[in-house]
Design an enzyme around this catalytic site. Structure first.
Site, PDB file in Angstrom:
ATOM      1  N   TYR A   1      14.593  44.189  40.773  1.00 46.25           N
ATOM      2  CA  TYR A   1      13.667  44.365  39.658  1.00 46.25           C
ATOM      3  C   TYR A   1      14.431  44.348  38.334  1.00 46.25           C
ATOM      4  O   TYR A   1      15.465  44.992  38.181  1.00 46.25           O
ATOM      5  CB  TYR A   1      12.887  45.678  39.759  1.00 46.25           C
ATOM      6  CG  TYR A   1      12.031  45.880  38.539  1.00 46.25           C
ATOM      7  CD1 TYR A   1      10.874  45.130  38.363  1.00 46.25           C
ATOM      8  CD2 TYR A   1      12.415  46.747  37.519  1.00 46.25           C
ATOM      9  CE1 TYR A   1      10.109  45.255  37.213  1.00 46.25           C
ATOM     10  CE2 TYR A   1      11.658  46.875  36.372  1.00 46.25           C
ATOM     11  CZ  TYR A   1      10.503  46.128  36.229  1.00 46.25           C
ATOM     12  OH  TYR A   1       9.754  46.254  35.082  1.00 46.25           O
TER      13      TYR A   1
ATOM     14  N   HIS B   1      11.759  51.408  39.812  1.00 44.82           N
ATOM     15  CA  HIS B   1      10.504  50.687  40.089  1.00 44.82           C
ATOM     16  C   HIS B   1       9.983  51.032  41.472  1.00 44.82           C
ATOM     17  O   HIS B   1       9.424  50.186  42.173  1.00 44.82           O
ATOM     18  CB  HIS B   1      10.674  49.177  39.917  1.00 44.82           C
ATOM     19  CG  HIS B   1       9.541  48.550  39.165  1.00 44.82           C
ATOM     20  ND1 HIS B   1       8.608  47.750  39.748  1.00 44.82           N
ATOM     21  CD2 HIS B   1       9.190  48.628  37.865  1.00 44.82           C
ATOM     22  CE1 HIS B   1       7.727  47.340  38.857  1.00 44.82           C
ATOM     23  NE2 HIS B   1       8.064  47.860  37.693  1.00 44.82           N
TER      24      HIS B   1
END
Length: 425
Positions: free
Chosen positions: A178, A226
């Site tokens: 991410y 995340h």
């Protein structure tokens, strides 16, 4: 003895009647590759209108009919002054509530009503909420790279602009990551990228060890997990990151696993930030009340607009939790102005995630908050101070995505573990 009757005070007369909602429309535009949804409310007073951010990029097309087919018929003819009353009416009329599509639709209307009230009063919205308690809002920006040296070089460039807080992300060789590009890897599904928690954790610890050696201790660093690691590993991960003195560790758990924050709190002092996925008071109330996080990171339009988010800020203040509103590229400039307004009026403000506008954003939107020396400042115009060039917006319709997001209508795809199971993202 009878007291003489006091004279009655002269009535205070308002110069104009309360405006009423004449029409509601939606501006759907994609000037920088991200779908932005902005609600425009016209009033029955000539030249008086307002804009609100309703951006839910992953399901942007669904917000448009939610506004046009459901909220608009509910609101036409109602007074724009009654913001709290209209918010409660929109929220409760759906019966099933606290979902992102409806919340973003409500947010667009809510923020547009605040814009109208500010324009009518000839004041920035922050003045209507009690005025500033700081001149500007501290921001952070994103540094990323495929390799660790690349991320550190990116951080140095950000620091050279005067930014004092930097988020670091790095790619993971052979898999998805991410916030940074990674390598390719064969997948159980030929279409879906792969992510494994342990390689990611090891890689990130290496990144922060190198960053502290090369960037020093004066720069504030943070990182976004995340929510991609399982709860037990998240506890150990937060403990291992403690040595690097983070500004905060973001979204180390998914909303489904927020009770594990208790274990992290009991075992380390790593500052924790959470909330950009929250839609409901049932999610943010407990982590604030029990002091399980240090920063609340709600996405303002996801929660329903300015009206609920100023209440979140007030709740958080009572429990010494600071605000750090979500501010990525999938927030319109109207939404960024709402974020900065909350930053300026909240004594418990912490930091503001920041995305700098490019030339296409500036072509469509005039009035982006002003950046200087690590801080952003309100533009000081009435309302949000934003004007939208609708002709320019029409030049950038939805559908400009490339790659895997294009057939998904702008939405995200699937990320899997090596065994083929789908992960949080």
């Amino acid at each position: 003895m009878r007291l003489a009757a006091l004279p009655l005070a002269a009535p205070v007369l308002r110069g104009m009647a309360s405006p009423k909602i004449r029409d509601i429309s939606v501006i759907a535009t994609q000037p920088s590759g991200v779908r932005l949804v902005v609600v425009k409310i016209l009033t029955d007073q000539d030249g008086l209108y307002g804009y609100g951010c309703a951006t839910f990029t992953q399901r942007a097309d669904l917000v448009v009919p939610a506004v046009e087919k459901y909220l608009k018929p509910l609101l036409i003819g109602r007074p724009t002054d009654d913001i709290e009353d209209l918010w409660q009416a929109m929220y409760n009329s759906s019966y099933w509530r606290n979902g992102p599509v409806l919340n973003n639709a409500i947010s667009g209307v809510d923020q547009a009503l605040w814009d109208i009230k500010g324009r009518l009063a000839n004041m920035p919205v922050y003045e209507l909420l009690g005025g500033k308690c700081r001149r500007g809002a501290l921001i952070y920006s994103h540094a990323a790279g495929t390799e660790i040296p690349e991320t550190i070089d990116s951080a140095r460039k950000i620091m050279a602009r005067g930014i004092k807080v930097v988020r670091l992300q790095v790619g993971v060789p052979g898999m998805a990551a991410y916030g940074a590009a990674g390598g390719s890897q064969s997948s159980p599904s030929p279409r879906d990228p792969v992510f494994e928690p342990w390689p990611y954790v090891r890689r990130t610890l290496q990144l922060f060890e190198a960053a502290r050696k090369e960037l020093g201790l004066d720069i504030e660093l943070l990182h976004d997990v995340h929510e991609r690691v399982p709860p037990r590993l998240a506890v150990q991960y937060a403990k291992d990151m403690e040595q690097f003195r983070l500004f905060f560790l973001e979204d180390v758990l998914s909303p489904e696993n927020i009770e594990y924050f208790r274990q992290i709190r009991a075992q380390c002092a790593t500052p924790l930030a959470m909330g950009e996925l929250f839609n409901s008071p049932h999610e943010w109330q407990s982590v604030i009340r029990d002091r399980l996080i240090d920063y609340i990171r709600v996405h303002v339009s996801q929660a329903g607009g300015l009206t609920p988010c100023r209440k979140i800020a007030a709740l958080a203040e009572a429990f010494q939790v600071k605000t750090a509103w979500h501010g990525p590229g999938d927030v319109s400039p109207v939404g960024h102005c709402a974020n900065v307004t909350l930053d300026l009026i909240s004594s418990n403000f912490g930091v503001q995630e920041w995305t700098f506008p490019d030339s296409r954003i500036e072509e469509v939107f005039e009035g982006y908050p002003v950046y200087k020396d690590g801080y952003v400042f309100a533009n000081e115009k009435p309302g949000w101070g934003v004007e939208v060039n609708e002709k320019a917006a029409a030049k950038y319709p939805f559908g400009a995505e490339t790659g895997s997001r294009k057939p998904l209508n702008g939405g995200w795809g699937i990320v899997r573990r090596d065994d083929g199971s789908v992960i949080n993202q």
